[in-house]
Design a protein around this motif. Sequence first.
Motif, PDB file in Angstrom:
ATOM      1  N   VAL A  63     -18.489  -3.848   6.897  1.00 40.92           N
ATOM      2  CA  VAL A  63     -17.158  -3.430   6.443  1.00 40.92           C
ATOM      3  C   VAL A  63     -16.579  -2.413   7.419  1.00 40.92           C
ATOM      4  O   VAL A  63     -17.239  -1.446   7.798  1.00 40.92           O
ATOM      5  N   THR A  64     -15.330  -2.636   7.802  1.00 39.03           N
ATOM      6  CA  THR A  64     -14.650  -1.708   8.715  1.00 39.03           C
ATOM      7  C   THR A  64     -13.740  -0.734   7.974  1.00 39.03           C
ATOM      8  O   THR A  64     -13.482   0.364   8.457  1.00 39.03           O
ATOM      9  N   ASN A  65     -13.250  -1.146   6.785  1.00 42.48           N
ATOM     10  CA  ASN A  65     -12.311  -0.291   6.058  1.00 42.48           C
ATOM     11  C   ASN A  65     -12.286  -0.672   4.586  1.00 42.48           C
ATOM     12  O   ASN A  65     -12.584  -1.819   4.223  1.00 42.48           O
ATOM     13  N   MET A  66     -11.900   0.295   3.744  1.00 46.09           N
ATOM     14  CA  MET A  66     -11.800   0.057   2.303  1.00 46.09           C
ATOM     15  C   MET A  66     -10.570   0.797   1.785  1.00 46.09           C
ATOM     16  O   MET A  66     -10.340   1.954   2.123  1.00 46.09           O
ATOM     17  N   ARG A  67      -9.754   0.131   0.956  1.00 50.18           N
ATOM     18  CA  ARG A  67      -8.585   0.773   0.356  1.00 50.18           C
ATOM     19  C   ARG A  67      -8.429   0.328  -1.097  1.00 50.18           C
ATOM     20  O   ARG A  67      -8.515  -0.859  -1.404  1.00 50.18           O
ATOM     21  N   TRP A  68      -8.185   1.314  -1.977  1.00 46.30           N
ATOM     22  CA  TRP A  68      -7.959   1.032  -3.391  1.00 46.30           C
ATOM     23  C   TRP A  68      -6.513   0.623  -3.619  1.00 46.30           C
ATOM     24  O   TRP A  68      -5.583   1.224  -3.076  1.00 46.30           O
ATOM     25  N   GLN A  69      -6.325  -0.394  -4.457  1.00 45.51           N
ATOM     26  CA  GLN A  69      -4.975  -0.838  -4.789  1.00 45.51           C
ATOM     27  C   GLN A  69      -4.328   0.151  -5.758  1.00 45.51           C
ATOM     28  O   GLN A  69      -4.964   0.579  -6.723  1.00 45.51           O
ATOM     29  N   PRO A  70      -3.061   0.544  -5.516  1.00 41.76           N
ATOM     30  CA  PRO A  70      -2.360   1.369  -6.514  1.00 41.76           C
ATOM     31  C   PRO A  70      -2.369   0.678  -7.870  1.00 41.76           C
ATOM     32  O   PRO A  70      -2.008  -0.497  -7.982  1.00 41.76           O
TER      33      PRO A  70
END
Length: 763
Positions: free
Chosen positions: A58-65
């Motif tokens: 995994v290069t990046n992780m972002r939570w959805q609003p």
Amino acid sequence: LMKLKVFYQQNPQHKDVCTSVGWNTSNELYSIGDDKTIYKWSTTGDLKNKVGTIEKFVTNMRWQPTTTSKFGASSEVFVVSCSDGCFQLMNVNGRIEKTVKEAHLGAIVAIEWNHDGRALATGGEDGIVKIWSRGGQMRTKLASSGKCIYDLAWSPDSDHILYTCGKELIIKSTESSSKQVQWKAHDAPVLKVDWNPLTGLIVSGGEDGKYKVWDAYGRNLFSSIPFEYAVTSVSWAPNGEMFAAGCYNTLKLCDKTGWSHNQETVETGSIFDIQWTKDGTQLGAAGGNGSVCFGQLVDRTIEWKHIIVSLMDDEPMRVQNISKNTTDELDFRDQVLKMELGFNHLVVATSTQCLIYPVESLSTPHVFDIKDTPNFILLAPKSFAIVDDMNGIQVFNYEGRLLSNPKYGGLRTEVLNHQCVSLSSDMIAIIDKGQSKSKAVRIFDSHSGRPICDPLLHNMEITDIALNYFGNGENRQLVFVDRNRDLYITNVKRTGMAAPVKISTMVDSVRWNDETDMLVAISDGKLIVWYYPGIVYIDRDLLDKIKSVKNYELGKKSQVVDFYGVRARVRRYNGAVIMCPVSHYPAILYKLVNDGEWERTNQICRFAKDQSLWACLAGMAIKHGELKIAENCLAALEEVEKLDYILYIQRLPSVEARNAELALYQRRPEEAESILLQANLIFRAINMHIHLYNWNRALDLAVDYNQHLDTVIAFRKQYVIAFYNGEENNQDFLAYADYKFDWTEVRRKVQEEMENERARAGK
């Protein structure tokens, strides 16, 4: 100033590089590393549990609003980008909901949700930027740069994307073919960027070891001294007032203007990702040695007059009263999220409660429960407002009773900050960031929540607003700064707003005084104080005479912290706070005028021998109809023509005539006409329009009231002969081309009207 209290594991939990972190809505931190493991952490830095494993790097992780979560109101979803060119949507338990394969050729390096969670943007090693639906369907291929896209960010309105391209930054529209904005940002490849949705400011970090702050047009606002190593992460706090920057074994907290709050040395290796909690009190960071680093804001201090409130790490809140030489301590059962001090009250918001303390009686607070994390708190003389995403904008009195909850279509509290909302004793103003694109200001009654008048519309984006605190609703004034940094002022009344007047340019910060109508602004690095800015609607020619300009070498992007009594506190571009004294004579003048002691105002001005003071008093006297005082002031200012006009007004026989002429002096002919018509002084209203060359209105009044038609025709004829060689070109008057009049009769009727008015007034 404030500091970061940093803590991390001495023995990293991840067995390889920790690549990314993210907070869920429960303030739990998720971390992912090259060991392909997902962990969940508490805010205290304790490991809660292992969420699961993933088969890919995994290069990046972002939570959805969560406001628009596809999987339901209670679900939480995050997206991970992978080194094989795919990305995956995962739920809070680590279960994969969807995998989008072959999204890019090579690794996806950057991935970001837009601000409402309805779209995704990805950037990869293939140099391509793509936009996807929240379900994973590709919408568009936005850009192809030929260079690795190390990072990207959405604009505040989610209609542009900022992405890295080697040493350059590029902003491109997602919806139109408008020209992209492109500029060289660093001397080496740009590695990280972040675009704050509240302030519109951009922060970038590069391999040249610098972090820089930009506006949305690519203008550099700050450039740091180079670190020894590349800046590998940057992240704005949710409120946009500060940001964090990370590099090898270093974590730095900075103000939005670039100066540093503090710098911490950590044993984490390079910091690859930084994410803030929603309340902005804590951050999490991903370390290159597998560590997960936590930073908590501590040592917060706020001041108001003689009161200093300090919140130190693991200590009770301290309230110091300098004038009484006393210190009180306040304990709270929950973490303090926000605190504001002013107008004799301390308002503290924790994660579950709001506590209101009178500064003179800290032992008896008013307390009520809150359901959501406050975005910010605003204080006013008689009330305060709490802004959060669940309840919107709520106005309370200082006893904790809810007064109103102003709302309008398209209200988005998540994009509002202190500059977008202003509260006074009776009104609340809000920049409409919805359909109007920040070009409108809405005004509401703070007690009922109802709109007071039509919105103020401007031809450019408005960035900052402020309502004055002094006086009642009839004297309410609004100042605003637009995108060009021009400062405008307008009167706010229930019948509508006066046309805004530009009073300054190159403005960085503006603030009203808490006890008077004095206004302070930082313009082109200078401190400007308007002692009586409302004079623009009384006698605009005196505006330059009621202001003081001082050069404190403030530099660009300095901010007015507060303006209480006769001092303004200014934070310079380097973070230093300086006290800027203001003349105390205007404050005395306001008090005397408020108490009706007009004779003493003359004495003060004669004693001070200050032209700006005479100009202030002239405006105040004209506004209140104190013609003798106005006469003295204009004489002292050597304003001969204005003095003659005031003397003429004093000779008028009736009160109504004098009031009408005063309204005319203040450039309000409609009000002057209304005064005269209500007093049945029809001829004086007609005569006023004749002197103003408002010929059509004079004719309309003569016809409507069936009076002095011959007077209007006669004076119009005289005017046409003098300026147009007798050729009439006004269609309304051409209808009366054959009208016969007698100058002798006209003069007799005019003289008769004057005598009747004098007789009516008893003179």
